[in-house]
Design an enzyme around this catalytic site. Structure first.
Site, mmCIF file in Angstrom:
data_model
loop_
_atom_site.group_PDB
_atom_site.id
_atom_site.type_symbol
_atom_site.label_atom_id
_atom_site.label_comp_id
_atom_site.label_asym_id
_atom_site.label_seq_id
_atom_site.Cartn_x
_atom_site.Cartn_y
_atom_site.Cartn_z
ATOM 1 N N GLU A 45 7.734 -14.573 -11.852
ATOM 2 C CA GLU A 45 7.721 -13.280 -11.860
ATOM 3 C C GLU A 45 7.098 -12.332 -13.118
ATOM 4 O O GLU A 45 6.293 -11.823 -12.771
ATOM 5 C CB GLU A 45 9.166 -11.996 -11.060
ATOM 6 C CG GLU A 45 8.651 -12.819 -9.823
ATOM 7 C CD GLU A 45 10.379 -11.181 -9.051
ATOM 8 O OE1 GLU A 45 11.499 -11.454 -9.373
ATOM 9 O OE2 GLU A 45 9.891 -11.018 -8.114
ATOM 10 N N ASN A 105 -2.045 2.271 5.991
ATOM 11 C CA ASN A 105 -0.670 0.959 5.553
ATOM 12 C C ASN A 105 -0.524 0.062 6.772
ATOM 13 O O ASN A 105 -0.364 0.811 7.678
ATOM 14 C CB ASN A 105 0.239 1.504 4.871
ATOM 15 C CG ASN A 105 1.051 1.861 3.412
ATOM 16 O OD1 ASN A 105 -0.036 2.153 3.021
ATOM 17 N ND2 ASN A 105 1.975 2.440 3.231
ATOM 18 N N GLY A 106 -0.478 -1.247 6.610
ATOM 19 C CA GLY A 106 0.319 -2.469 7.529
ATOM 20 C C GLY A 106 -0.634 -2.653 7.385
ATOM 21 O O GLY A 106 -2.186 -3.325 7.154
ATOM 22 N N LYS A 143 13.062 -14.889 -11.520
ATOM 23 C CA LYS A 143 12.488 -13.632 -12.435
ATOM 24 C C LYS A 143 12.163 -13.893 -13.580
ATOM 25 O O LYS A 143 11.123 -13.334 -14.099
ATOM 26 C CB LYS A 143 14.329 -13.203 -12.754
ATOM 27 C CG LYS A 143 15.228 -12.324 -12.735
ATOM 28 C CD LYS A 143 15.223 -10.549 -12.564
ATOM 29 C CE LYS A 143 14.241 -10.561 -11.546
ATOM 30 N NZ LYS A 143 14.759 -10.492 -9.601
ATOM 31 N N HIS A 171 19.466 -36.668 -8.792
ATOM 32 C CA HIS A 171 18.285 -36.691 -7.673
ATOM 33 C C HIS A 171 16.935 -36.417 -8.062
ATOM 34 O O HIS A 171 16.277 -36.863 -6.703
ATOM 35 C CB HIS A 171 18.938 -35.638 -6.255
ATOM 36 C CG HIS A 171 20.464 -36.467 -6.566
ATOM 37 N ND1 HIS A 171 20.913 -37.753 -6.455
ATOM 38 C CD2 HIS A 171 21.251 -36.039 -7.060
ATOM 39 C CE1 HIS A 171 21.978 -37.314 -6.412
ATOM 40 N NE2 HIS A 171 22.412 -36.360 -5.956
ATOM 41 N N ARG A 217 4.839 0.226 -6.171
ATOM 42 C CA ARG A 217 4.974 -0.704 -5.195
ATOM 43 C C ARG A 217 3.918 -2.047 -4.772
ATOM 44 O O ARG A 217 4.238 -2.784 -3.947
ATOM 45 C CB ARG A 217 4.486 -0.333 -3.585
ATOM 46 C CG ARG A 217 5.468 0.831 -3.770
ATOM 47 C CD ARG A 217 5.155 1.970 -2.121
ATOM 48 N NE ARG A 217 4.147 1.794 -0.746
ATOM 49 C CZ ARG A 217 4.960 1.737 0.439
ATOM 50 N NH1 ARG A 217 6.417 2.478 0.029
ATOM 51 N NH2 ARG A 217 5.177 0.839 1.331
ATOM 52 N N CYS A 243 0.413 -1.668 0.328
ATOM 53 C CA CYS A 243 0.415 0.412 -0.336
ATOM 54 C C CYS A 243 0.707 1.173 0.236
ATOM 55 O O CYS A 243 2.157 0.875 0.469
ATOM 56 C CB CYS A 243 -1.129 -0.147 1.514
ATOM 57 S SG CYS A 243 -1.823 -1.557 1.631
ATOM 58 N N LYS A 268 6.112 -4.072 -4.697
ATOM 59 C CA LYS A 268 7.795 -4.096 -4.575
ATOM 60 C C LYS A 268 8.570 -4.014 -3.026
ATOM 61 O O LYS A 268 9.554 -4.671 -2.730
ATOM 62 C CB LYS A 268 7.661 -1.824 -4.979
ATOM 63 C CG LYS A 268 9.479 -1.964 -5.575
ATOM 64 C CD LYS A 268 9.774 -3.284 -6.174
ATOM 65 C CE LYS A 268 11.549 -2.725 -5.889
ATOM 66 N NZ LYS A 268 12.433 -3.551 -7.257
ATOM 67 N N GLU A 324 18.096 -16.894 -8.964
ATOM 68 C CA GLU A 324 17.417 -15.820 -8.927
ATOM 69 C C GLU A 324 17.195 -15.944 -10.538
ATOM 70 O O GLU A 324 16.210 -15.143 -10.523
ATOM 71 C CB GLU A 324 18.723 -14.415 -9.226
ATOM 72 C CG GLU A 324 18.546 -13.486 -9.692
ATOM 73 C CD GLU A 324 17.301 -12.679 -8.879
ATOM 74 O OE1 GLU A 324 16.824 -13.458 -7.757
ATOM 75 O OE2 GLU A 324 17.358 -12.044 -9.612
ATOM 76 N N TRP A 370 -3.130 -2.947 -1.250
ATOM 77 C CA TRP A 370 -2.774 -4.302 -1.597
ATOM 78 C C TRP A 370 -3.594 -5.030 -0.920
ATOM 79 O O TRP A 370 -3.458 -4.267 0.588
ATOM 80 C CB TRP A 370 -1.549 -4.032 -1.706
ATOM 81 C CG TRP A 370 -0.904 -5.634 -2.413
ATOM 82 C CD1 TRP A 370 -0.494 -5.754 -3.366
ATOM 83 C CD2 TRP A 370 -0.463 -6.461 -1.804
ATOM 84 N NE1 TRP A 370 -0.153 -7.139 -3.683
ATOM 85 C CE2 TRP A 370 0.135 -7.259 -2.259
ATOM 86 C CE3 TRP A 370 -0.615 -7.327 -0.549
ATOM 87 C CZ2 TRP A 370 0.497 -9.178 -2.611
ATOM 88 C CZ3 TRP A 370 -0.065 -8.132 0.276
ATOM 89 C CH2 TRP A 370 0.281 -9.636 -0.856
#
Ligand code: M6R
Length: 619
Positions: A499, A98-99, A496, A515, A27, A2, A614, A492, A74
């Site tokens: 995402e 927010n939170g 990427k 394995h 964000r 948010c 973000k 990574e 969000w």
């Protein structure tokens, strides 16, 4: 997640609020809204979906109003629809938040018993209703008190009842010309402009207007009017403002089609900025840090290092484990913050905890840092956002200088983190008297110095990498494999890829293929193999043979001129040969661009992939 913006002053508020919301879009959010103080009442608009929808719906609004608050939400409690979007109105007040309010359910039950009616499913409305409820109660008992005193007392009372880390910003219908708020663990940044006061959850919404900012301290209630922002605490602490070297142009696309592409191309520059003034004259001398003495004491006495982070930042930590173990012979343990915070980590004398975070606000990483601080061990942070909560709460900092990273998928922050960690591990080896005779140490000094140049060279092949990415859009799954320092880079690359493209992608240590993951291999599976000419090269080549034998489609990212790897692969990307410490930094660039090319071909929202935020400020 948010985002909050507030403005009170002499100028038209709405353009500032909407511009701020656009700058906070990165964000991650799913609805947006604003409230303007208008002719003794509030004009509230909310919209599920992009900020642009809110902008389009507001063309006739806000022509004269000079005071307002705005928010991007969000969703945590309740669906991402218009009803749950902020601001929330409760009687006299309108509020954004927010939170998370952890005990919202108990408070809601208590307020419902008192006859309060709720119109949304959010914890935010519960907070707004609680303040309004207390405001009315206090007003009854405080004859003669001003509306402002009553509201501030209600906010103080609500703070004692609400549990969680949060920031709220609100306006009261009875108090024109003022905005109020609380910083209780979620960041709020304020700036006193010539025309009024600007409040936001994030620097990005402020820097286009002014570069002198103050991060409000935790646990404080503030009041803002056209003369600026003040704290209301009894101690009446003054606010200390500081100059930030983030400028408006740093938060623009600068001609690139997306922020992410701009950030990928900025990597040579930001790696150079991260190293500027830090590289030693020669291998025997110290790297130059902001707090040299404390740095030396810490690393001379270290016995065990924990590196803690989430997501991409945790991959930087994993790569650093190889550096610290080999060069500094230091026991280095890596953990993702969401696990570390709930385990029972062993903190002994000589334990050092380092947290790595681009945003400096990731809830789990912050909790891990607080755990270490409470245990009394030395802590440091590697953060990209100056003055972020993690940066402020850590013992000391090794800041990355990547500048604002707007694309949700981290790129330049990651390469800057790897750069700092490589430099730090080399310096710790020197402090522990362990550098001599290690070929990779000398090579990595040189590798760091020429890293910006090498990154430029890799980026010159960007078109090829992106085109190759396009061809991956119909694959069943993409596997990323590597050994040693290339293993975290493989992880990574997979992160990427998933995402940005939303396609299945997994990263593995190449030695683990047989394995289990080898069962995936068929011609509809692409294996992206990281095979530079390092000490693990021959083993990785054997893995290529195994994949080839089962008909997998192979893309190898190797060393320029490596004919053997080229022969075994369907496609081959040759990178400049760098050092042991810096090769991982070069090798991640093609992976960023492969994911980019594929996501573009699939028409994905590159800067704001679905469901992601973000800055992950909730658990
Ligand atoms: O701001 P942080 O580095 O603490 O964020 C950690 C992760 O949330 C972040 O790296 C996430 O994985 C990104 N979306 C990666 O692209």
């Amino acid at each position: 997640m948010c985002g909050i913006v507030g403005y009170v002053g002499k100028n038209q508020a709405l353009p500032i609020l909407l511009d701020g919301l656009k700058r906070l879009e990165y964000r991650g959010y799913d609805s947006a809204g604003f409230a303007l103080f208008s002719k003794g009442n509030f004009e509230i608009k909310r919209n599920a979906g992009p900020v642009q929808g809110l902008v389009d719906a507001s063309l006739e609004c806000g022509k004269t109003e000079t005071q307002g608050i705005a928010h991007t939400r969000w969703a945590t409690h309740g669906a991402p629809n218009e009803t749950n979007a902020h601001p929330h109105r409760a009687g006299d007040i309108v509020l954004v938040h927010n939170g998370i309010i952890e005990n919202y359910s108990e408070i809601k039950t208590m307020l419902s018993r008192e006859g309060v009616k709720f119109s949304s499913q959010t914890d935010t409305e519960v907070f707004a209703q609680l303040i309004e409820f207390r405001r009315r109660e206090i007003a009854k008992k405080s004859e003669g008190a001003t509306a402002e005193t009553i509201l501030l007392n209600a906010m103080k009372q609500a703070m004692t009842e609400v549990e969680g880390h949060y920031a709220i910003v609100l306006m009261s219908q009875s108090i024109p010309g003022k905005i109020f708020g609380i910083q209780n663990g979620a960041p709020l940044v304020v700036s006193n402009l010539k025309t009024g006061a600007l409040i936001a959850s994030d620097l990005q919404a402020i820097v286009p207007y002014h570069n002198e900012v103050c991060f409000l301290p935790k646990g404080e209630i503030f009041v803002a009017d056209e003369t600026g922002v003040k704290l209301t605490s009894a101690s009446n602490k003054g606010l200390s403002f500081e100059k930030i070297d983030w400028t408006a142009d740093k938060v623009e696309k600068a001609g690139f089609e997306s922020f992410m592409l701009k950030e990928i191309f900025q990597q040579p520059l930001v790696v150079a900025d991260t190293l500027t003034g830090r590289l030693p004259v020669d291998q025997k001398s110290s790297f130059i840090w902001d707090h040299q003495k404390a740095h030396e004491v810490l690393w001379k006495n270290v016995k065990r290092l924990y590196l803690i982070a989430c997501g991409t930042s945790s991959h930087a930590a994993m790569a650093a484990k190889y550096f610290f173990e080999r060069w500094a012979r230091l026991d280095c343990q890596i953990d993702i913050a969401s696990e570390f915070r709930y385990r029972s980590p062993v903190f002994e004398p000589g334990t050092v905890v380092g947290v790595i975070s681009q945003s400096g606000e990731t809830a789990d990483t912050l909790a891990a840092l607080r755990l270490a601080n409470q245990a009394g061990v030395s802590t440091f942070s590697i953060c990209n956002v100056p003055n972020s909560t993690i940066a402020r709460e850590s013992g000391f900092q090794y800041p990355t200088k990547a500048g604002p990273e707007i694309g949700v998928a981290s790129t330049k922050a990651f390469t800057s983190q790897l750069t700092i960690l490589c430099a730090l591990a080399l310096d710790v080896a020197r402090l522990r008297g362990l550098q001599d005779g290690k070929e990779s140490v000398q090579a990595s000094f040189t590798g760091l110095a020429r890293l910006p140049q090498d990154l430029d060279q890799v980026l010159s092949q960007s078109e090829t990498f992106m085109k190759m990415g396009e061809t991956l859009k119909d694959q069943r799954i993409i596997l990323f494999v590597g050994r040693g320092t290339m293993y975290p880079i493989a992880l990574e690359g997979a992160l990427k890829f998933k995402e940005l493209t939303y396609l299945p992608a997994e990263g593995f240590a190449a030695g683990e293929l047989k394995h289990g993951p080898i069962a995936y291999i068929d011609p509809k599976v692409t294996v992206i193999t990281l095979a530079p000419k390092d000490e693990w090269y021959s083993k990785t080549i054997s893995n290529l043979e195994e994949i080839r034998a089962r008909g997998g489609h192979i893309i190898t990212i190797g060393t320029e001129g490596d004919e053997e790897a080229k022969r075994l692969s369907n496609e081959f990307i040759g990178l400049p040969q760098s050092s042991w410490g810096t090769q991982p930094i070069l090798s991640v660039i093609p992976l960023q661009l492969l994911a980019y090319g594929c996501a573009k071909a699939l028409g994905r929202n590159i800067d704001k992939p679905r469901n992601l935020a973000k800055s992950v400020t909730v658990e």
